[in-house]
Design a protein around this motif. Structure first.
Motif, PDB file in Angstrom:
ATOM      1  N   LYS A 137       0.850  -1.210   0.000  1.00  0.00           N
ATOM      2  CA  LYS A 137       0.000   0.000   0.000  1.00  0.00           C
ATOM      3  C   LYS A 137       0.880   1.253   0.000  1.00  0.00           C
ATOM      4  O   LYS A 137       0.629   2.199  -0.769  1.00  0.00           O
ATOM      5  N   ALA A 138       1.895   1.259   0.840  1.00  0.00           N
ATOM      6  CA  ALA A 138       2.779   2.424   0.912  1.00  0.00           C
ATOM      7  C   ALA A 138       3.502   2.637  -0.420  1.00  0.00           C
ATOM      8  O   ALA A 138       3.693   3.775  -0.873  1.00  0.00           O
ATOM      9  N   ALA A 139       3.892   1.527  -1.039  1.00  0.00           N
ATOM     10  CA  ALA A 139       4.667   1.631  -2.281  1.00  0.00           C
ATOM     11  C   ALA A 139       3.878   2.353  -3.372  1.00  0.00           C
ATOM     12  O   ALA A 139       4.442   3.092  -4.186  1.00  0.00           O
ATOM     13  N   LYS A 140       2.583   2.119  -3.380  1.00  0.00           N
ATOM     14  CA  LYS A 140       1.767   2.762  -4.421  1.00  0.00           C
ATOM     15  C   LYS A 140       1.908   4.278  -4.409  1.00  0.00           C
ATOM     16  O   LYS A 140       1.742   4.931  -5.427  1.00  0.00           O
ATOM     17  N   LYS A 141       2.188   4.814  -3.240  1.00  0.00           N
ATOM     18  CA  LYS A 141       2.265   6.276  -3.135  1.00  0.00           C
ATOM     19  C   LYS A 141       3.572   6.859  -3.671  1.00  0.00           C
ATOM     20  O   LYS A 141       3.637   8.041  -3.960  1.00  0.00           O
ATOM     21  N   VAL A 142       4.595   6.068  -3.739  1.00  0.00           N
ATOM     22  CA  VAL A 142       5.875   6.639  -4.141  1.00  0.00           C
ATOM     23  C   VAL A 142       6.484   6.046  -5.403  1.00  0.00           C
ATOM     24  O   VAL A 142       7.374   6.648  -6.011  1.00  0.00           O
ATOM     25  N   ARG A 143       6.014   4.904  -5.807  1.00  0.00           N
ATOM     26  CA  ARG A 143       6.692   4.285  -6.931  1.00  0.00           C
ATOM     27  C   ARG A 143       6.380   5.051  -8.218  1.00  0.00           C
ATOM     28  O   ARG A 143       5.267   5.535  -8.437  1.00  0.00           O
ATOM     29  N   GLU A 144       7.364   5.132  -9.082  1.00  0.00           N
ATOM     30  CA  GLU A 144       7.182   5.851 -10.343  1.00  0.00           C
ATOM     31  C   GLU A 144       7.125   4.900 -11.534  1.00  0.00           C
ATOM     32  O   GLU A 144       6.792   5.308 -12.637  1.00  0.00           O
ATOM     33  N   THR A 145       7.516   3.688 -11.301  1.00  0.00           N
ATOM     34  CA  THR A 145       7.507   2.719 -12.394  1.00  0.00           C
ATOM     35  C   THR A 145       6.580   1.582 -11.987  1.00  0.00           C
ATOM     36  O   THR A 145       6.354   1.341 -10.799  1.00  0.00           O
ATOM     37  N   PRO A 146       6.026   0.862 -12.972  1.00  0.00           N
ATOM     38  CA  PRO A 146       4.990  -0.113 -12.642  1.00  0.00           C
ATOM     39  C   PRO A 146       5.525  -1.344 -11.888  1.00  0.00           C
ATOM     40  O   PRO A 146       6.688  -1.713 -12.055  1.00  0.00           O
ATOM     41  N   GLU A 177      16.551   7.074  -2.262  1.00  0.00           N
ATOM     42  CA  GLU A 177      16.588   6.917  -0.812  1.00  0.00           C
ATOM     43  C   GLU A 177      15.251   7.322  -0.178  1.00  0.00           C
ATOM     44  O   GLU A 177      14.750   6.673   0.731  1.00  0.00           O
ATOM     45  N   GLU A 178      14.658   8.426  -0.676  1.00  0.00           N
ATOM     46  CA  GLU A 178      13.426   8.941  -0.071  1.00  0.00           C
ATOM     47  C   GLU A 178      12.284   7.931  -0.186  1.00  0.00           C
ATOM     48  O   GLU A 178      11.456   7.799   0.713  1.00  0.00           O
ATOM     49  N   LYS A 179      12.252   7.255  -1.315  1.00  0.00           N
ATOM     50  CA  LYS A 179      11.196   6.241  -1.475  1.00  0.00           C
ATOM     51  C   LYS A 179      11.382   5.131  -0.438  1.00  0.00           C
ATOM     52  O   LYS A 179      10.440   4.654   0.182  1.00  0.00           O
ATOM     53  N   GLY A 180      12.619   4.713  -0.285  1.00  0.00           N
ATOM     54  CA  GLY A 180      12.908   3.675   0.708  1.00  0.00           C
ATOM     55  C   GLY A 180      12.530   4.153   2.096  1.00  0.00           C
ATOM     56  O   GLY A 180      11.874   3.432   2.860  1.00  0.00           O
ATOM     57  N   GLU A 181      12.908   5.366   2.402  1.00  0.00           N
ATOM     58  CA  GLU A 181      12.609   5.914   3.731  1.00  0.00           C
ATOM     59  C   GLU A 181      11.109   5.899   3.996  1.00  0.00           C
ATOM     60  O   GLU A 181      10.649   5.495   5.063  1.00  0.00           O
ATOM     61  N   PHE A 182      10.351   6.350   2.990  1.00  0.00           N
ATOM     62  CA  PHE A 182       8.903   6.428   3.163  1.00  0.00           C
ATOM     63  C   PHE A 182       8.296   5.046   3.444  1.00  0.00           C
ATOM     64  O   PHE A 182       7.554   4.851   4.399  1.00  0.00           O
ATOM     65  N   ILE A 183       8.664   4.095   2.612  1.00  0.00           N
ATOM     66  CA  ILE A 183       8.050   2.757   2.746  1.00  0.00           C
ATOM     67  C   ILE A 183       8.552   2.053   4.004  1.00  0.00           C
ATOM     68  O   ILE A 183       7.780   1.455   4.760  1.00  0.00           O
ATOM     69  N   ILE A 184       9.837   2.108   4.217  1.00  0.00           N
ATOM     70  CA  ILE A 184      10.407   1.414   5.372  1.00  0.00           C
ATOM     71  C   ILE A 184       9.819   1.948   6.675  1.00  0.00           C
ATOM     72  O   ILE A 184       9.486   1.178   7.579  1.00  0.00           O
ATOM     73  N   ASN A 185       9.651   3.255   6.747  1.00  0.00           N
ATOM     74  CA  ASN A 185       9.132   3.783   8.002  1.00  0.00           C
ATOM     75  C   ASN A 185       7.677   3.397   8.234  1.00  0.00           C
ATOM     76  O   ASN A 185       7.263   3.172   9.372  1.00  0.00           O
ATOM     77  N   ILE A 186       6.919   3.307   7.156  1.00  0.00           N
ATOM     78  CA  ILE A 186       5.545   2.809   7.320  1.00  0.00           C
ATOM     79  C   ILE A 186       5.571   1.347   7.744  1.00  0.00           C
ATOM     80  O   ILE A 186       4.833   0.928   8.636  1.00  0.00           O
ATOM     81  N   SER A 187       6.431   0.571   7.121  1.00  0.00           N
ATOM     82  CA  SER A 187       6.530  -0.846   7.510  1.00  0.00           C
ATOM     83  C   SER A 187       6.931  -0.973   8.977  1.00  0.00           C
ATOM     84  O   SER A 187       6.378  -1.798   9.718  1.00  0.00           O
ATOM     85  N   LEU A 188       7.871  -0.171   9.391  1.00  0.00           N
ATOM     86  CA  LEU A 188       8.310  -0.235  10.784  1.00  0.00           C
ATOM     87  C   LEU A 188       7.172   0.134  11.728  1.00  0.00           C
ATOM     88  O   LEU A 188       6.978  -0.521  12.764  1.00  0.00           O
ATOM     89  N   LYS A 189       6.412   1.161  11.362  1.00  0.00           N
ATOM     90  CA  LYS A 189       5.261   1.530  12.196  1.00  0.00           C
ATOM     91  C   LYS A 189       4.279   0.362  12.280  1.00  0.00           C
ATOM     92  O   LYS A 189       3.740   0.054  13.342  1.00  0.00           O
ATOM     93  N   ASN A 190       4.059  -0.288  11.143  1.00  0.00           N
ATOM     94  CA  ASN A 190       3.146  -1.430  11.155  1.00  0.00           C
ATOM     95  C   ASN A 190       3.700  -2.574  12.001  1.00  0.00           C
ATOM     96  O   ASN A 190       2.964  -3.266  12.706  1.00  0.00           O
TER      97      ASN A 190
END
Lengths: 250, 250, 250, 250, 250, 250
Positions: free
Chosen positions: B143-152, B217-230
């Protein structure tokens, strides 16, 4: 060369150049008040690194869990079954064989793993016709130790968190040793311990088998370097062996 | 807190204070030209470290070998059987349970381990009455990835050495990424790959499933931090659970 | 064509004509107050029958026992271990291979069997060089369901005795549905259910995961026919595949 | 009463009323030119149905795969290993025991399953303290057969697709018999067949062990009804047994 | 007292009087030109008999098959897997425990069995709370041998068909020794033999590891009697042990 | 010719001359007040010896432990699992095959071993292409017994410590029989004993199934010699068999 930090195409070239891979195997086990639970892991990793330099080998990531029956009830010890250890080592060996490795060296930092590693090596002997497997646990160490140890050995085979193992750590990984906490404990290991299942809490509450205060970096250096030389020699010998057909009848 | 660098008596106190232990589990597997074979190990270890800070847990040494069926034929991949992985994780869980751990958290860095880890958790569910086992593979990541990914995305479940995983590495372990070698590979994964055994060499020769050059890096940060929160949320939820008697009939 | 109602010499001719055999696999499991315990068996059998007509295949007798961990404590549920399911499917696959079958299709009616069937297929992949194995669980169903469902999905992967499955039954086996007993139950499945062993009695007492009263034959027809089309497509794709040597190194 | 067509709450009540569950077990195996491959399945199912009426039992879905070593090379035969059969029957037995069943009756239609079923029953004997397990293969049949058979028996224990089994089918499932294709084949079974592994293709190419043309519905009726009476008697006897503590020393 | 020549009621009384049972375990293995294949069986049986007299024990029939990996390719050798040996010894131990035996002594005549016997003892340690298991392989023999041997030992652990073992036979079973055929063979056992699977045909064609011509009855008598004394002492020690709760945490 | 009393080079020649090896298998089991626990061992060994003379075979040391489920709770009985027995017999068979043996004959003295021996023979059938395996349990005995027995048989298959078995012992090993203690016990074996796990303590406290006082050496001689003749005949038949390719499809 750390296997896991190479890319797929790099390792392909690496293996084309060297057919030797080293797997360190250790354990998580009580090692008295002055050494960490991961002592056998630390030793196996550092030994593997030094050995790799001398025999031009790739070092695999350590398998940090071992068979810890004797000390399994001590705080912090984690044990896996012999069969679990055999299976994972056999799996790794088969993969390496598929990848083109010809000599699979296991550097073991924990005596209790010996049975499983020997059994795994025999299983691979039958399963992978051209793979050679070597398992090493401080070869020649007992003989070398006699020359430098100042306190008596409590047992023919066991040494644990004592003058010797602490010396190994002082030489190879001093940052993990807290000599201020080192103690001398000389438990009376019953003769029957070699003949009946005997968890070590039957004879020690410290998990130290000897005089850790007598440990010295120089002793470690002396023994470890002899062991390393023996390891190199064994590897060279095995590389030169031209075994006969493995499954022939006589 | 690294479990293996504590002494036996220290860990006894640690466990008295925190009943949570985290086991990172990864794999050695081809990850394209820009990421190392040990990518899943690096990610699992770093994630486990961050998680441990947030939930006051002990971090066990990583189990660095996993089930790598799909990529087993790629250079450098090492695979172990599902059963081998189940067995060793069950052994570790039983030891931790004996040691007083109440919550055994497995931070998994390799999708292919999922089946074995779930099975191991169920086996421990029956074997260790009061032990809770949690297995985590980037929860909420899709779910988080959908918000930041630029390629399919090329597949519903798989992501590998691509925009996402490379971004994770850029955030958590940039020293192991060689973006100069990053490529874009958009293989056509056949629909049948979810319905018949399909080694990945059937559809890719690079092991990259997507556009690694789009990693940031920013994409990783965004997704990883959501995963960590989960992860934290799941752990908190499980800690509060008062399960009914595990083996009752209804 | 029902495999088991043919004689030995007839089947020999049948296999000479068609190399495809379909094994339906289901389960005996609680399905709420309006559906029978054997719902997954009924669905698997009827789906297999329809599929066989379209791909000219032989239908084997159903294996009516599956892995029912999550609902094993509900009245009437019967569960077998993953390993038991793997073993019997592997045995059947080997026999079919010996008999000349080239494509072994498993039509699965119970999500919980997925792990074992995938594992069995991989085992057969290595054991039977030319056998192709396909395992099917309503392919494309999630996407199709979105177009017709009127009530929300409670979980990404699970659906059970709900609007969807009840609709499948209304389309394929209406004689086994008692809509007068259908209920709506919208339990709150905890996020942790995907990360820790969670028997379903933790969150439901009915075993219905959604609104069974919203079921309609038309919805079932729509989804089932899309799934069947996908099944046919997958089978055609796999039949056309010319796999490379299965055990080659890269 | 068919177990799988009941709902969860219905079966709960059913089990409260009757603690007996019947599992038919058969096989898919060559049965000559006049009987289908699923003959043993058909017979086991029909016998189970009749028996259930007489002892007020629930009938489980048939397990239609069995151990078919002797005829495994004949067209259409499907064999599973003894161990696979043991495992699945033990799993089913344990589930039934959890569900409240007190007597687990296995109606076996295939001689080759006998070894595995006896072993499974013994395993359940130790695992489930109060569960009783009964395995039945036409009890009293040999004695009854002597009164009606007109052609000689070729073997003490085996009968297959012959005067007897064909008569059973004519009585219980005539719609599956094609008497126009029935043949008489009197192979000479070597004495050594009881003392060395002997696949049946060593002595027959038809899989018919006797004179199928002598089959008559009346013969089947006579033997089957005696067997059913014996089944009922055994079940009554076992229900009345008050076994001593199962694991006591003497 | 031979266990198997007692009747059921006699043994019941015997066990009431003595809770000790001795199992001799040997092997069938090449032993050079002067000793029979069953040398280890003969020695184990005779040792067990002598030991039984001293500790008032019942002697079980010998298990005459052992793990013979190293010499498996020599004419006449018969090998069983470690796991087979473990399983049968565990089974026997459990039966003895049920029968009231409190001390299960295994007198081993074949070094290669050591791994399996130790593992079996550990398995019984966990399975049978009050059973004690002792495994004995010539305890104290190496030290005693130093005092009488006239020819050098070729290896720290192995001795085979040599001065020592032949002396044992001359003392315990001279009727099976053919000294006229005794030879001296001093192969060079490579250091790597302890570190890589090394079937003995790599270094010997006779299976004699030393100078069998130097064997003397007196040497055997000296060593055997010391070993027997050590066996008695170990048994006495273990009988007096009051072990703590076997499965406690520390 | 006792296999284990030959040297390695002798056995090599022996096998060059005769390709037949006989393994006696027995059990340790209660045999009433007049026969020793090892009765089945004594009988198997003596039978094997006589058979060896007639078919020019090598006799292996007896495997003296068997599957004793039915009498496992009687004083003195020792039982091993079916699987343990299968495994060790398979191991032995594979070694013999490697050694050049072509016909592996198992002389069984204990009915309860029958299942495991048949299964082991089938496993060897697939594993060792040219090895023939024969398992023998008093072939033709039931028919012969009818001619000499004076007291009724209590069961179709079981005979135990009764007129027959005691007669066998009087003929083959009278020194182990204490006729003064022989008794007549005619328990009522329930019909259900063939259909549900029934430890023999359910119906007997003596373990004698019949009238041991009616035993006579002559009866034993008559039956044993017929059995031996049948054994010889079976072996000759199997030796002459030219089996087709074992793993062919039909």
């Amino acid at each position: 060369m750390q296997y896991q930090y190479r890319t797929s195409s790099q390792i392909k070239e690496d293996i084309a150049g060297s057919k030797v891979a080293i797997l360190p195997v250790g354990a998580v086990e009580a090692h008295g008040p002055h050494l960490p639970l991961g002592t056998d892991n630390v030793l196996a990793e550092r030994l593997a690194g030094r050995l790799a330099e001398q025999v031009d080998a790739l070092v695999l990531p350590i398998l940090p869990y071992g068979q810890v029956w004797s000390l399994r009830h001590f705080p912090g010890s984690i044990t896996i079954r012999n069969q679990s250890l055999i299976d994972i080592v056999v799996d790794i060996g088969k993969s390496l064989y598929t990848q083109g490795i010809e000599l699979f060296v296991i550097v073991n930092g924990h005596l209790g793993n010996g049975t499983a590693l020997k059994e795994a090596a025999r299983e691979l002997y039958d399963a992978c016709p051209e793979l050679k497997v070597v398992y090493l646990f401080y070869p020649g160490m007992q003989k070398a130790a006699k020359k430098v140890r100042e306190t008596p050995a409590l047992h023919d085979a066991y040494f644990h968190a004592c003058e010797l193992e602490t010396s190994f750590m002082l030489y190879l990984a001093p940052e993990y040793v807290n000599m201020a906490q080192a103690i001398c404990d000389m438990p009376d290991i019953p003769v029957s311990a070699d003949a009946t299942p005997t968890p070590w809490e039957e004879f020690t509450s410290t998990a130290v088998l000897g005089d850790a205060t007598a440990a010295k970096e120089e002793k470690g250096e002396f023994i470890i370097n002899i062991s390393l030389k023996n390891m190199v020699r064994i590897i060279r010998d095995v590389q030169e062996l031209v075994p006969k057909d493995k499954n022939r009848s006589f």
